[in-house]
Design an enzyme around this catalytic site. Structure first.
Site, PDB file in Angstrom:
ATOM      1  N   SER A   1     -16.866  24.362  15.940  1.00 15.26           N
ATOM      2  CA  SER A   1     -16.739  25.086  14.676  1.00 15.26           C
ATOM      3  C   SER A   1     -16.126  24.220  13.591  1.00 15.26           C
ATOM      4  O   SER A   1     -16.602  24.190  12.447  1.00 15.26           O
ATOM      5  CB  SER A   1     -15.880  26.343  14.887  1.00 15.26           C
ATOM      6  OG  SER A   1     -16.513  27.238  15.769  1.00 15.26           O
TER       7      SER A   1
ATOM      8  N   ARG B   1     -17.878  22.487  10.005  1.00 13.84           N
ATOM      9  CA  ARG B   1     -17.257  22.695   8.703  1.00 13.84           C
ATOM     10  C   ARG B   1     -16.812  21.380   8.079  1.00 13.84           C
ATOM     11  O   ARG B   1     -16.942  21.182   6.866  1.00 13.84           O
ATOM     12  CB  ARG B   1     -16.086  23.664   8.856  1.00 13.84           C
ATOM     13  CG  ARG B   1     -16.534  25.114   9.100  1.00 13.84           C
ATOM     14  CD  ARG B   1     -15.442  25.945   9.766  1.00 13.84           C
ATOM     15  NE  ARG B   1     -15.806  27.360   9.887  1.00 13.84           N
ATOM     16  CZ  ARG B   1     -16.632  27.854  10.811  1.00 13.84           C
ATOM     17  NH1 ARG B   1     -17.229  27.034  11.677  1.00 13.84           N
ATOM     18  NH2 ARG B   1     -16.896  29.143  10.862  1.00 13.84           N
TER      19      ARG B   1
ATOM     20  N   GLY C   1     -27.604  28.080  14.982  1.00 11.61           N
ATOM     21  CA  GLY C   1     -27.416  29.250  14.136  1.00 11.61           C
ATOM     22  C   GLY C   1     -26.276  29.060  13.152  1.00 11.61           C
ATOM     23  O   GLY C   1     -26.325  29.561  12.025  1.00 11.61           O
TER      24      GLY C   1
ATOM     25  N   SER D   1     -21.606  38.938  11.613  1.00 17.30           N
ATOM     26  CA  SER D   1     -21.297  37.534  11.857  1.00 17.30           C
ATOM     27  C   SER D   1     -20.317  37.011  10.821  1.00 17.30           C
ATOM     28  O   SER D   1     -20.566  37.105   9.621  1.00 17.30           O
ATOM     29  CB  SER D   1     -22.568  36.681  11.822  1.00 17.30           C
ATOM     30  OG  SER D   1     -22.250  35.307  11.926  1.00 17.30           O
ATOM     31  N   SER D   2     -19.219  36.433  11.301  1.00 19.02           N
ATOM     32  CA  SER D   2     -18.248  35.810  10.398  1.00 19.02           C
ATOM     33  C   SER D   2     -18.856  34.611   9.682  1.00 19.02           C
ATOM     34  O   SER D   2     -18.365  34.190   8.631  1.00 19.02           O
ATOM     35  CB  SER D   2     -17.015  35.369  11.184  1.00 19.02           C
ATOM     36  OG  SER D   2     -17.351  34.348  12.113  1.00 19.02           O
ATOM     37  N   GLN D   3     -19.924  34.042  10.236  1.00 25.89           N
ATOM     38  CA  GLN D   3     -20.539  32.862   9.621  1.00 25.89           C
ATOM     39  C   GLN D   3     -21.162  33.178   8.268  1.00 25.89           C
ATOM     40  O   GLN D   3     -21.232  32.311   7.392  1.00 25.89           O
ATOM     41  CB  GLN D   3     -21.576  32.254  10.578  1.00 25.89           C
ATOM     42  CG  GLN D   3     -20.932  31.635  11.812  1.00 25.89           C
ATOM     43  CD  GLN D   3     -21.936  31.265  12.879  1.00 25.89           C
ATOM     44  OE1 GLN D   3     -23.132  31.542  12.745  1.00 25.89           O
ATOM     45  NE2 GLN D   3     -21.463  30.644  13.943  1.00 25.89           N
TER      46      GLN D   3
ATOM     47  N   SER E   1     -14.488  38.858  14.319  1.00 28.85           N
ATOM     48  CA  SER E   1     -14.349  37.386  14.396  1.00 28.85           C
ATOM     49  C   SER E   1     -13.570  36.821  13.216  1.00 28.85           C
ATOM     50  O   SER E   1     -13.853  35.736  12.719  1.00 28.85           O
ATOM     51  CB  SER E   1     -15.733  36.719  14.481  1.00 28.85           C
ATOM     52  OG  SER E   1     -16.447  37.181  15.592  1.00 28.85           O
TER      53      SER E   1
ATOM     54  N   ASP F   1     -17.507  34.306  21.552  1.00 32.97           N
ATOM     55  CA  ASP F   1     -18.032  33.176  22.315  1.00 32.97           C
ATOM     56  C   ASP F   1     -17.426  33.082  23.712  1.00 32.97           C
ATOM     57  O   ASP F   1     -17.930  32.335  24.556  1.00 32.97           O
ATOM     58  CB  ASP F   1     -17.785  31.862  21.566  1.00 32.97           C
ATOM     59  CG  ASP F   1     -18.776  31.652  20.422  1.00 32.97           C
ATOM     60  OD1 ASP F   1     -19.767  32.403  20.356  1.00 32.97           O
ATOM     61  OD2 ASP F   1     -18.551  30.749  19.596  1.00 32.97           O
TER      62      ASP F   1
ATOM     63  N   LYS G   1     -26.532  36.416  19.055  1.00 29.43           N
ATOM     64  CA  LYS G   1     -26.230  34.999  19.260  1.00 29.43           C
ATOM     65  C   LYS G   1     -27.501  34.291  19.730  1.00 29.43           C
ATOM     66  O   LYS G   1     -28.614  34.739  19.459  1.00 29.43           O
ATOM     67  CB  LYS G   1     -25.090  34.855  20.275  1.00 29.43           C
ATOM     68  CG  LYS G   1     -23.758  35.431  19.803  1.00 29.43           C
ATOM     69  CD  LYS G   1     -23.111  34.553  18.754  1.00 29.43           C
ATOM     70  CE  LYS G   1     -21.720  35.007  18.394  1.00 29.43           C
ATOM     71  NZ  LYS G   1     -21.052  34.105  17.451  1.00 29.43           N
TER      72      LYS G   1
END
Length: 438
Positions: A22, A26, A93, A166-168, A194, A324, A351
């Site tokens: 992660s 970033r 993803g 999704s936090s993404q 998340s 996860d 996911k």
């Protein structure tokens, strides 16, 4: 290829956790958006993170891998897509979601695509949200999924998005928003799942010089459920620039969960290095989970010690902030005595696979007694050996290999661990659990 156990001997020892996937994603994205040159140390080079590196290169960042660090010459937020074809993100993803907003900063069109699995990921939620910020992103096939076409233009302003999927999506908007024309105010609607992943995003944005103001309010004046289903989180990001920096990626608690779980299941003692006590990773909860199941855990500033006699017990656990870990905890539950109830992971259904459904199907192949729910599962300990299929999910391949500590197991399509943990076999061998691909 099949992943199988080759040998088991003296489980335990000292091993280094792999770098955080992660944070690696970033770090390379923010460095690519920054003014100046960044050096990124201890980066994870996996299939997923390489997808982020490649798309950042296509959008103008100059990225060079050296012996000790990844050098990134940033674009200063001025992106230009040099790819004549859709940019292939393979199975990542995370890259697709984070880069959908970022790609709107390009001065020309960007198309993001990937493999067949990636093309099943729902993207409507983020596309609907960013349109209020002046971003024109649409599904090429008009099905809400990749390939995604993003046109140039990012005005900014106000928008909202559900935090339950999704936090993404949230991280994607936050990462891109400082470089919009007028900044962004983002409201995250309940329930906010998340959350620690967004905290990680804010943490690394701060390292690259961007400040975010955050707060929350309760939508009902007479409601006292501050952290439940009526809290709305607010993020204010003014127009500003990212500054290049030297950044070291910390160890990954989700990948380390397989190392820690191996000790817990088999019994033994180990030190896992590069795991930080003050980490913002939500998957750090694996330490609490293992302790509650019966292992002894000692947390030091930059490493974790674990001891276990191999006798684990079932627990109740809410994984809403650490989806996860679902498959790791499911396998731990199957190897423990009693019943484990896992809740809060409805968002794990979107996911790499529907992880609730896939995990239950594979556990049933091993004669495990369980019940599946919309947001989790109930597992009664006890499995047999057998053959399972990773279904292309890297976390399933790694987690189910742990069954091999006590039963014969074969994982079809077992090579997919390269997505997040390329040296998985080598790391497991360092603690005496030798696996092989055949």
């Amino acid at each position: 290829m099949k992943l199988k156990v080759k040998n088991i001997s003296d489980i335990g020892g000292v091993v280094k956790a792999p770098p955080s996937k992660s944070y690696s994603h970033r770090a390379v994205i923010l460095a690519s958006l920054a003014n100046g040159t960044s050096k990124l140390y201890d980066m994870l080079f996996s299939e997923d993170t390489l997808a982020s590196i490649n798309v950042c290169k296509a959008l103008g960042a100059k990225i060079t891998q050296n012996d000790d660090f990844l050098e990134v010459v940033g674009t200063g937020g001025k992106l230009h897509n040099s790819s004549k074809n859709p940019i292939d993100l393979a199975n990542s993803g995370t890259t697709l979601r984070l880069m959908t907003s970022v790609s709107a900063l390009s001065d020309n069109e960007v198309i993001l695509t990937g493999d067949d699995s990636l093309k099943t990921r729902p993207m409507d939620l983020i596309m609907d949200s960013i349109k209020y910020l002046g971003v024109d992103a649409k599904s090429v096939n008009d099905n809400g999924k990749a390939p995604i076409l993003i046109k140039p233009g990012y005005a900014g302003g106000e928008t909202n998005i559900s935090g339950s999927v999704s936090s993404q999506y949230i991280s994607s908007i936050l990462i891109s928003s400082p470089l919009s024309e007028k900044g962004v105010t983002l409201f995250v609607l309940p329930d906010f799942k998340s959350r620690p992943y967004v905290d990680m995003t804010l943490d690394i944005m701060k390292k690259f010089g961007v400040k975010v103001l955050k707060g929350f309010y309760i939508k009902h004046e007479d409601c006292a459920k501050e952290y439940q289903n009526c809290r709305i989180d607010e993020f204010k990001v003014k127009k500003q620039c990212y500054d290049a920096c030297d950044y070291t990626v910390e160890g990954d608690y989700s990948s380390a969960s397989y190392l820690l779980a191996a000790i817990a299941i088999n019994g033994g003692h180990a030190k896992v290095l590069n795991l930080f006590k003050n980490s913002k990773q939500g998957d750090k909860i694996i330490l609490e989970i293992l302790e509650r199941m019966g292992a002894d855990i000692t947390v030091h500033d930059d490493y974790v010690e674990i001891s276990s006699d191999g006798n684990l017990k079932g627990i109740d656990v809410d994984l809403s902030n650490a989806p996860d870990l679902l498959i790791t905890v499911a396998v731990l539950a199957a190897m423990a005595e009693g019943t484990t109830n896992i809740t809060g992971v409805k968002h794990a259904r979107v996911k790499e696979t529907d992880r609730i459904d896939t995990t239950c199907k594979q556990l049933r192949k091993l004669n495990c007694t369980l019940e599946e729910f919309e947001d989790g599962m109930s597992i009664t300990g006890g499995v047999n050996g057998g053959t399972v299929d990773s279904c292309g999910d890297h976390r399933l391949a790694m987690a189910f290999s742990l069954v091999g500590l006590k039963h014969d197991i074969e994982i079809i399509n077992g090579e997919v661990f390269d997505v997040s943990f390329p040296n998985f076999i080598e790391a497991m061998a360092e603690i005496g659990f030798e696996l092989e691909l055949v």
